[in-house]
Design a protein around this motif. Structure first.
Motif, PDB file in Angstrom:
ATOM      1  N   THR A  66     144.869  59.318  23.832  1.00 33.58           N
ATOM      2  CA  THR A  66     145.532  58.246  24.559  1.00 33.58           C
ATOM      3  C   THR A  66     146.390  57.433  23.502  1.00 33.58           C
ATOM      4  OG1 THR A  66     143.687  56.472  24.499  1.00 33.58           O
ATOM      5  CG2 THR A  66     143.491  58.399  26.194  1.00 33.58           C
ATOM      6  N   ALA A  67     147.269  56.680  24.299  1.00 36.31           N
ATOM      7  CA  ALA A  67     148.273  55.931  23.619  1.00 36.31           C
ATOM      8  C   ALA A  67     147.464  54.687  22.824  1.00 36.31           C
ATOM      9  CB  ALA A  67     149.181  55.379  24.379  1.00 36.31           C
ATOM     10  N   HIS A  68     146.545  54.400  23.398  1.00 35.55           N
ATOM     11  CA  HIS A  68     145.539  53.268  22.826  1.00 35.55           C
ATOM     12  C   HIS A  68     144.845  53.784  21.715  1.00 35.55           C
ATOM     13  CE1 HIS A  68     142.866  49.902  22.707  1.00 35.55           C
ATOM     14  NE2 HIS A  68     141.879  50.556  22.684  1.00 35.55           N
ATOM     15  N   GLU A  69     144.226  55.102  21.551  1.00 35.56           N
ATOM     16  CA  GLU A  69     143.758  55.791  20.388  1.00 35.56           C
ATOM     17  C   GLU A  69     144.569  55.694  19.333  1.00 35.56           C
ATOM     18  OE1 GLU A  69     140.225  58.682  21.701  1.00 35.56           O
ATOM     19  OE2 GLU A  69     142.097  59.364  22.003  1.00 35.56           O
ATOM     20  N   LEU A  70     145.914  56.004  19.692  1.00 37.18           N
ATOM     21  CA  LEU A  70     146.773  56.390  18.460  1.00 37.18           C
ATOM     22  C   LEU A  70     147.318  55.067  18.026  1.00 37.18           C
ATOM     23  CD1 LEU A  70     148.652  58.370  17.164  1.00 37.18           C
ATOM     24  CD2 LEU A  70     150.389  57.970  19.010  1.00 37.18           C
ATOM     25  N   ASP A  71     147.428  53.954  18.705  1.00 38.05           N
ATOM     26  CA  ASP A  71     147.680  52.521  18.246  1.00 38.05           C
ATOM     27  C   ASP A  71     146.903  51.978  17.616  1.00 38.05           C
ATOM     28  OD1 ASP A  71     150.090  52.877  19.804  1.00 38.05           O
ATOM     29  OD2 ASP A  71     149.483  51.409  21.332  1.00 38.05           O
ATOM     30  N   GLU A  72     145.480  52.216  17.838  1.00 39.85           N
ATOM     31  CA  GLU A  72     144.354  51.804  17.028  1.00 39.85           C
ATOM     32  C   GLU A  72     144.247  52.406  15.736  1.00 39.85           C
ATOM     33  OE1 GLU A  72     140.851  52.213  19.125  1.00 39.85           O
ATOM     34  OE2 GLU A  72     140.646  50.215  19.370  1.00 39.85           O
ATOM     35  N   ALA A  73     144.866  53.891  15.655  1.00 35.82           N
ATOM     36  CA  ALA A  73     144.629  54.609  14.443  1.00 35.82           C
ATOM     37  C   ALA A  73     145.789  54.259  13.519  1.00 35.82           C
ATOM     38  CB  ALA A  73     144.934  56.183  14.733  1.00 35.82           C
ATOM     39  N   LEU A  74     147.111  54.027  14.163  1.00 35.38           N
ATOM     40  CA  LEU A  74     148.245  53.500  13.293  1.00 35.38           C
ATOM     41  C   LEU A  74     147.864  52.083  12.709  1.00 35.38           C
ATOM     42  CD1 LEU A  74     151.212  54.841  15.484  1.00 35.38           C
ATOM     43  CD2 LEU A  74     150.241  55.532  13.580  1.00 35.38           C
ATOM     44  N   ASP A  75     147.500  51.092  13.356  1.00 33.04           N
ATOM     45  CA  ASP A  75     146.805  49.976  12.862  1.00 33.04           C
ATOM     46  C   ASP A  75     146.168  49.747  11.754  1.00 33.04           C
ATOM     47  OD1 ASP A  75     148.373  48.309  14.675  1.00 33.04           O
ATOM     48  OD2 ASP A  75     146.877  47.866  16.033  1.00 33.04           O
ATOM     49  N   ARG A  76     145.001  50.798  11.839  1.00 35.85           N
ATOM     50  CA  ARG A  76     144.098  51.224  10.787  1.00 35.85           C
ATOM     51  C   ARG A  76     144.590  51.807   9.344  1.00 35.85           C
ATOM     52  NH1 ARG A  76     138.553  51.705   9.976  1.00 35.85           N
ATOM     53  NH2 ARG A  76     138.399  49.955  11.715  1.00 35.85           N
ATOM     54  N   LEU A  77     145.550  52.969   9.679  1.00 38.31           N
ATOM     55  CA  LEU A  77     146.271  53.324   8.549  1.00 38.31           C
ATOM     56  C   LEU A  77     146.998  52.109   8.032  1.00 38.31           C
ATOM     57  CD1 LEU A  77     147.177  56.762  10.267  1.00 38.31           C
ATOM     58  CD2 LEU A  77     145.573  56.172   8.267  1.00 38.31           C
ATOM     59  N   ALA A  78     147.645  51.408   8.558  1.00 40.93           N
ATOM     60  CA  ALA A  78     148.758  50.385   7.984  1.00 40.93           C
ATOM     61  C   ALA A  78     147.810  49.692   7.147  1.00 40.93           C
ATOM     62  CB  ALA A  78     149.436  49.690   9.016  1.00 40.93           C
ATOM     63  N   VAL A  79     146.763  49.221   7.485  1.00 42.90           N
ATOM     64  CA  VAL A  79     145.677  48.225   6.539  1.00 42.90           C
ATOM     65  C   VAL A  79     145.495  49.253   5.372  1.00 42.90           C
ATOM     66  CG1 VAL A  79     143.442  47.405   6.520  1.00 42.90           C
ATOM     67  CG2 VAL A  79     144.934  47.037   8.349  1.00 42.90           C
ATOM     68  N   LEU A  80     145.386  50.511   5.628  1.00 42.84           N
ATOM     69  CA  LEU A  80     144.845  51.240   4.134  1.00 42.84           C
ATOM     70  C   LEU A  80     146.174  51.548   3.507  1.00 42.84           C
ATOM     71  CD1 LEU A  80     142.377  53.629   6.111  1.00 42.84           C
ATOM     72  CD2 LEU A  80     141.735  52.098   4.831  1.00 42.84           C
ATOM     73  N   GLY A  81     147.416  51.385   4.033  1.00 37.99           N
ATOM     74  CA  GLY A  81     148.559  51.629   3.199  1.00 37.99           C
ATOM     75  C   GLY A  81     148.996  52.981   3.380  1.00 37.99           C
ATOM     76  N   LEU A  82     148.491  53.837   4.501  1.00 38.65           N
ATOM     77  CA  LEU A  82     148.981  55.095   4.860  1.00 38.65           C
ATOM     78  C   LEU A  82     149.907  55.261   5.975  1.00 38.65           C
ATOM     79  CD1 LEU A  82     145.651  56.987   4.307  1.00 38.65           C
ATOM     80  CD2 LEU A  82     147.318  56.907   2.509  1.00 38.65           C
ATOM     81  N   THR A  83     150.950  55.936   5.956  1.00 35.67           N
ATOM     82  CA  THR A  83     151.816  56.150   7.025  1.00 35.67           C
ATOM     83  C   THR A  83     152.000  57.599   7.546  1.00 35.67           C
ATOM     84  OG1 THR A  83     152.981  54.247   6.446  1.00 35.67           O
ATOM     85  CG2 THR A  83     154.109  55.614   8.194  1.00 35.67           C
ATOM     86  N   PRO A  84     151.631  57.887   8.723  1.00 35.03           N
ATOM     87  CA  PRO A  84     151.882  59.353   9.050  1.00 35.03           C
ATOM     88  C   PRO A  84     153.314  59.583   9.382  1.00 35.03           C
ATOM     89  CG  PRO A  84     151.123  58.036  10.956  1.00 35.03           C
ATOM     90  CD  PRO A  84     150.945  57.175   9.978  1.00 35.03           C
ATOM     91  N   ARG A  85     153.620  60.812   8.983  1.00 31.50           N
ATOM     92  CA  ARG A  85     155.059  61.376   9.393  1.00 31.50           C
ATOM     93  C   ARG A  85     155.270  61.372  10.743  1.00 31.50           C
ATOM     94  NH1 ARG A  85     156.778  67.514   7.051  1.00 31.50           N
ATOM     95  NH2 ARG A  85     157.175  66.090   5.164  1.00 31.50           N
ATOM     96  N   GLU A  86     154.525  61.766  11.532  1.00 31.45           N
ATOM     97  CA  GLU A  86     154.658  61.999  13.082  1.00 31.45           C
ATOM     98  C   GLU A  86     153.334  61.862  13.815  1.00 31.45           C
ATOM     99  OE1 GLU A  86     158.377  65.078  13.381  1.00 31.45           O
ATOM    100  OE2 GLU A  86     156.453  65.829  12.716  1.00 31.45           O
TER     101      GLU A  86
END
Length: 238
Positions: A66-86
């Protein structure tokens, strides 16, 4: 809110074909039931496992149910200093053709499978799930201290934590050298039964090992409870 480029299904398949990392952040049970072959199940709380495990600069993508799952993942990755390509959102069947599944099992199932693997009384070589009997190899994804306190006899220790992850490179099949000496080669006659303490780390490890070509079963079960109920007996390094 962190942003990334939406990924088209054909592009997702291409990235998996060349061995890039694609992480599926859905819940482990949904992942076991159906996922894209080559993806690895890492839920949002488990994304911390990626720190120190991904090679520096390795591209990776993230998909969510879901979009909600993805948004949560992007927020967590940002805190960890990681950015997915796509990124991508949707059911696996809508995102690509290479669908896969693996069984979600318990420790009682493991005991049963080990017993039938050893006896092989059926001349046709078929097991309790009406499939050809496979050699059951246990993979323990807990850390070194947990393993030392008690583990299943014959279990291969494959700790899932930063710095000691079973897979360091981003290409399928590249397993760290110590494990290559103890894990059997991927064959149709062997299934890796992957466990941790409660199934959470094992879900990540099962995806990593499947990505490397192994046939796996995910032990979605509580080790302490199984020992207390007399299902299992552990051996210790001490």
């Amino acid at each position: 809110m962190p942003t990334s480029t939406p990924m088209r299904p054909h592009e997702l398949g291409r990235r998996l074909d060349v061995g890039e990392w694609v992480f599926d952040v859905r819940d482990p049970r949904s992942f076991a039931e159906e996922h894209l072959y080559g993806t690895v199940n890492v839920t949002v709380p488990q994304l911390t496992h990626l720190v120190g495990v991904l090679p520096a600069g390795a591209p990776f993508s993230v998909i969510g149910g879901t979009a909600h799952e993805l948004d949560e993942a992007l927020d967590r990755l940002a805190v960890l200093g990681l950015t997915p390509r796509e990124t991508a959102v949707g059911r696996p069947a809508d995102l690509g053709p290479a669908l896969a599944t693996y069984p979600r099992v318990t420790f009682r199932d493991l005991v049963r499978a080990r017993r039938e693997t050893n006896s092989r009384q059926d001349p046709a070589g078929r097991g309790w799930d009406d499939e050809p009997v496979r050699r059951a190899v246990v993979v323990d994804a807990r850390d070194a201290a947990e393993y030392a306190r008690g583990h299943l006899r014959g279990a291969v220790h494959a700790p899932l934590r930063p710095g000691t992850s079973m897979i360091r490179e981003g290409l399928p099949g590249r397993i760290r050298r110590p494990l290559r000496k103890t894990l059997p080669l991927p064959t149709a006659g062997t299934r890796l039964w992957v466990h941790c303490a409660d199934g959470t780390r094992a879900s990540v490890a099962a995806g990593l090992l499947e990505r490397a070509g192994h046939e796996v079963a995910w032990l979605d079960d509580d080790l302490e409870t199984a020992c207390r109920d007399g299902v299992l007996r552990l051996t210790s390094l001490f």
